[in-house]
Write a protein that holds these residues in place. Structure first.
Motif, PDB file in Angstrom:
ATOM      1  N   GLN A  47       0.829  -1.188   0.000  1.00 41.14           N
ATOM      2  CA  GLN A  47       0.000   0.000   0.000  1.00 41.14           C
ATOM      3  C   GLN A  47       0.869   1.246   0.000  1.00 41.14           C
ATOM      4  O   GLN A  47       2.037   1.200   0.365  1.00 41.14           O
ATOM      5  CB  GLN A  47      -0.878   0.056   1.243  1.00 41.14           C
ATOM      6  N   LEU A  48       0.230   2.334  -0.354  1.00 36.18           N
ATOM      7  CA  LEU A  48       0.883   3.633  -0.380  1.00 36.18           C
ATOM      8  C   LEU A  48       0.259   4.515   0.699  1.00 36.18           C
ATOM      9  O   LEU A  48      -0.962   4.560   0.823  1.00 36.18           O
ATOM     10  CB  LEU A  48       0.614   4.264  -1.743  1.00 36.18           C
TER      11      LEU A  48
ATOM     12  N   ILE B 125      -4.766   6.361   3.381  1.00 37.48           N
ATOM     13  CA  ILE B 125      -4.277   5.327   2.478  1.00 37.48           C
ATOM     14  C   ILE B 125      -5.141   5.424   1.233  1.00 37.48           C
ATOM     15  O   ILE B 125      -6.368   5.387   1.318  1.00 37.48           O
ATOM     16  CB  ILE B 125      -4.389   3.912   3.080  1.00 37.48           C
ATOM     17  N   ILE B 126      -4.497   5.613   0.101  1.00 39.48           N
ATOM     18  CA  ILE B 126      -5.244   5.871  -1.123  1.00 39.48           C
ATOM     19  C   ILE B 126      -5.182   4.678  -2.064  1.00 39.48           C
ATOM     20  O   ILE B 126      -4.115   4.131  -2.313  1.00 39.48           O
ATOM     21  CB  ILE B 126      -4.674   7.127  -1.819  1.00 39.48           C
ATOM     22  N   CYS B 127      -6.328   4.264  -2.543  1.00 35.80           N
ATOM     23  CA  CYS B 127      -6.382   3.179  -3.521  1.00 35.80           C
ATOM     24  C   CYS B 127      -7.098   3.687  -4.761  1.00 35.80           C
ATOM     25  O   CYS B 127      -8.076   4.417  -4.655  1.00 35.80           O
ATOM     26  CB  CYS B 127      -7.167   1.988  -2.969  1.00 35.80           C
ATOM     27  N   GLN B 128      -6.630   3.301  -5.929  1.00 36.49           N
ATOM     28  CA  GLN B 128      -7.364   3.696  -7.128  1.00 36.49           C
ATOM     29  C   GLN B 128      -7.860   2.447  -7.856  1.00 36.49           C
ATOM     30  O   GLN B 128      -7.180   1.433  -7.912  1.00 36.49           O
ATOM     31  CB  GLN B 128      -6.540   4.596  -8.041  1.00 36.49           C
ATOM     32  N   THR B 129      -9.064   2.546  -8.381  1.00 41.80           N
ATOM     33  CA  THR B 129      -9.692   1.371  -8.987  1.00 41.80           C
ATOM     34  C   THR B 129      -9.580   1.363 -10.503  1.00 41.80           C
ATOM     35  O   THR B 129      -9.854   0.345 -11.126  1.00 41.80           O
ATOM     36  CB  THR B 129     -11.189   1.335  -8.638  1.00 41.80           C
ATOM     37  N   GLU B 130      -9.216   2.481 -11.085  1.00 40.38           N
ATOM     38  CA  GLU B 130      -9.189   2.603 -12.538  1.00 40.38           C
ATOM     39  C   GLU B 130     -10.475   2.094 -13.172  1.00 40.38           C
ATOM     40  O   GLU B 130     -10.440   1.376 -14.178  1.00 40.38           O
ATOM     41  CB  GLU B 130      -7.965   1.883 -13.104  1.00 40.38           C
TER      42      GLU B 130
ATOM     43  N   ASP C 298     -11.119  -4.733   0.531  1.00 33.28           N
ATOM     44  CA  ASP C 298     -10.468  -5.793   1.303  1.00 33.28           C
ATOM     45  C   ASP C 298      -9.149  -5.325   1.905  1.00 33.28           C
ATOM     46  O   ASP C 298      -8.874  -5.537   3.083  1.00 33.28           O
ATOM     47  CB  ASP C 298     -10.192  -6.988   0.387  1.00 33.28           C
ATOM     48  N   THR C 299      -8.360  -4.699   1.075  1.00 35.48           N
ATOM     49  CA  THR C 299      -7.062  -4.177   1.528  1.00 35.48           C
ATOM     50  C   THR C 299      -7.240  -3.234   2.705  1.00 35.48           C
ATOM     51  O   THR C 299      -6.510  -3.302   3.687  1.00 35.48           O
ATOM     52  CB  THR C 299      -6.378  -3.411   0.378  1.00 35.48           C
ATOM     53  N   LEU C 300      -8.221  -2.369   2.606  1.00 40.72           N
ATOM     54  CA  LEU C 300      -8.405  -1.375   3.658  1.00 40.72           C
ATOM     55  C   LEU C 300      -8.896  -2.013   4.949  1.00 40.72           C
ATOM     56  O   LEU C 300      -8.467  -1.647   6.040  1.00 40.72           O
ATOM     57  CB  LEU C 300      -9.361  -0.276   3.179  1.00 40.72           C
ATOM     58  N   ILE C 301      -9.785  -2.985   4.843  1.00 40.96           N
ATOM     59  CA  ILE C 301     -10.242  -3.698   6.039  1.00 40.96           C
ATOM     60  C   ILE C 301      -9.053  -4.381   6.701  1.00 40.96           C
ATOM     61  O   ILE C 301      -8.840  -4.298   7.905  1.00 40.96           O
ATOM     62  CB  ILE C 301     -11.324  -4.742   5.682  1.00 40.96           C
ATOM     63  N   THR C 302      -8.296  -5.054   5.871  1.00 40.68           N
ATOM     64  CA  THR C 302      -7.106  -5.764   6.325  1.00 40.68           C
ATOM     65  C   THR C 302      -6.133  -4.821   7.032  1.00 40.68           C
ATOM     66  O   THR C 302      -5.418  -5.210   7.944  1.00 40.68           O
ATOM     67  CB  THR C 302      -6.451  -6.408   5.086  1.00 40.68           C
ATOM     68  N   ASN C 303      -6.119  -3.571   6.598  1.00 32.23           N
ATOM     69  CA  ASN C 303      -5.214  -2.596   7.200  1.00 32.23           C
ATOM     70  C   ASN C 303      -5.826  -1.853   8.373  1.00 32.23           C
ATOM     71  O   ASN C 303      -5.246  -0.892   8.854  1.00 32.23           O
ATOM     72  CB  ASN C 303      -4.754  -1.593   6.145  1.00 32.23           C
TER      73      ASN C 303
END
Lengths: 345, 345
Positions: free
Chosen positions: A98-99, B100-105, B116-121
């Motif tokens: 992650q970033l 924490i930034i995620c992009q889905t494109e 999922d990643t964010l829950i995990t984090n």
DNA sequence: ATGAAAGCGCTAACAT
DNA sequence: ATGTTAGCGCTTTCAT
């Protein structure tokens, strides 16, 4: 009664439900070779059933690695940086990392605080592009002292030896000047950025080299520093165009500055590219949309972000720290457009 | 021999050096009232001396809170989203939280993975703007089921009841049409976005309401959906301008679409704003730089980001979960420029 | 005001 | 192949 059901399920819940040891659950979930397929299936099904999610915070604490990379940039809402971050994010995603993004808004204080925040958050790597205000480097040395991999990109501090990703700024500026000369422009001014920023110095040197090689005579006021925006470009270009030796072309270190220059040229009743040529830097989206379209130096920012993140994954992660510093250079690409297409007659 | 010095210092190191208990060190560092000033000073000095940094990972695990907010957006390199994120980041920074930034494109699969990643984090809150591809909502319901605060912004899914921040899209589109009518345009086409996206539907409805109220007769092909970029705008506008009943104005749901429309108008030998009026959406930087400058609907994206983050800090953090959902509406602002300044004679 | 001890959820030695 | 146990660094009762 809901007290138990409401808690986030842990590997203990799975272990209990299956009457096996928590460590077996952990191994099963991590696909360890020292656990039977039978148990793996059992555990995965139960995990699904209980809606279990791995707690990476706990795992990080135990393993001493966070699978997180911290990025510090001056502004995320600029074409260059958001593209670079976008590229980094893509690479990180592919490596299940992650970033964490921090922006300094060109403030030294915020930059120092961002470094602190990232250390505090146990990031596995820090990627940074310095703010203009930043003078010192103790915060960067601190990162190195802690053995946290440090990668500088674009706006790098040369006095801190660490991995770096930069454009071939000098070469790009050099070729931009050559392009202007090829198109027949004779006296070219350079509107550059902050002098205590290595990348801007490089552009300046590329310009100066081309000037020298071609035996151009340029008045002292043709080389201007500390330009940042459209307004700066407009003002300086206006002054130069009204001087006794007005330039017939401008190389600027951003498209915004170039746009200001263009406005000044038009305000003076001159035409682009016939009377004056202009080349910018960054290939902002608008550069292709304005009239005339702006010739500009594309920094391949997304590729830069990708290269930067790749340094971590291919050279730093899981590796013993080594004293060598990797420097990658991402070549710029000059995008030829109408602001330099002089009709040669 | 370096084995000890090389480790990241912990509160145990401070405790040992000072011959006091680790718990006292923790309390001192957290400025607890149940520790003497003398000890506080001692601890702080020693912490400084040893270069101690708080390990927020460990603290999070213990406290069950991470001081981190996850943001999921389609693209970070777009003016709207990078400005919104910039606003969120500012608010988070002021509250000592991280993003924490995620992009889905625009991919549904990536969006689910990001959740999922964010829950995990262990993020304390999830802020999301949906991708165009996204159809289902089980991933959002999952977040709610886990009692992780969920805030949707801009591209919201109305079927999932949670906190929301949106523009007054309907009103804004309505007023944009009114502006065109006031300037004397008679037949206005609407080039909108994806129909399964609430925000785009709202803009369409605002347009339709204005059409209805003013008794305009519009051919069926004046209302076009699923427009995304300049190319789409160019093609559809070309078709419409060549039809038997060509429109004399366009409202589009992005500046890029509007730019495509402008190109089509010019290609047809018509003039803007004299023959055709154009209004875009988003106030992209280029909209003020092109000729003629583009009248556009500013979404106040930075303010939207700030409002969104504020919901968490003022209503959700430290609060018992409540069943009420907060909805904030950020008003749009129409920026009047040359693409609609018709000379009325 | 200070300290002892337990534990957040996970992983990795180390038995068995 | 499975289980036992300790511990990552911190906070927080609970004693003293």
């Amino acid at each position: 009664m809901t007290s138990k059901k409401d808690r986030r399920p842990t590997i203990y819940d799975i272990a209990q439900a299956l009457n096996i040891a928590p460590s077996s659950v952990s191994k099963a979930l991590n696909d360890s070779s020292s656990v039977s397929d039978k148990v793996k299936v059992l555990v995965r099904n139960k995990a699904q059933e209980l809606n279990y999610r791995h707690n990476s915070q706990a795992a990080s604490l135990r393993k001493g690695t966070s699978r997180t990379i911290g990025v510090i940039v001056p502004k995320i809402n600029s074409a260059f940086f958001s593209n670079a971050i976008s590229g980094m994010e893509e690479v990180c995603f592919n490596h299940s990392h992650q970033l964490i993004i921090c922006q300094t808004e060109e403030s030294y204080a915020k930059e120092k605080q961002a470094v602190d925040t990232l250390i505090t958050n146990n990031v596995d790597c820090i990627i940074i592009s310095q703010s203009i205000e930043t003078k010192g480097d103790s915060h960067l040395r601190e990162v190195i002292k802690r053995h946290t991999p440090l990668i500088q990109f674009d706006r790098v501090n040369q006095s801190v030896s660490c991995h770096q990703v930069v454009n071939d700024n000098k070469t790009a500026a050099y070729h931009a000047v050559k392009e202007l000369l090829n198109q027949g422009y004779k006296s070219i001014a350079f509107l550059g950025g902050s002098l205590n920023m290595h990348v801007y110095n490089e552009r300046r040197e590329g310009y100066l080299q081309a000037v020298k090689e071609n035996g151009m005579m340029i008045p002292y006021d043709y080389v201007v520093a500390d330009m940042h925006n459209e307004q700066n470009g407009y003002e300086v270009a206006t002054t130069l165009l009204n001087s006794s030796l007005p330039p017939d072309a401008f190389l600027t270190s951003s498209d915004y500055i170039a746009f200001g220059v263009m406005k000044a040229v038009f305000a003076k009743g001159l035409s682009i590219p016939d009377d004056v040529g202009v080349i910018g830097f960054a290939n902002e989206p608008f550069s292709s949309m304005i009239v005339p379209s702006l010739t500009t130096v594309d920094q391949n920012s997304r590729a830069m972000g990708i290269e930067t993140a790749n340094i971590y994954f291919t050279n730093l992660m899981d590796k013993q720290q080594s004293s060598i510093s990797i420097t990658k250079t991402v070549p710029c690409t000059i995008i030829y457009r109408d602001s330099t297409r002089k009709r040669i007659d």
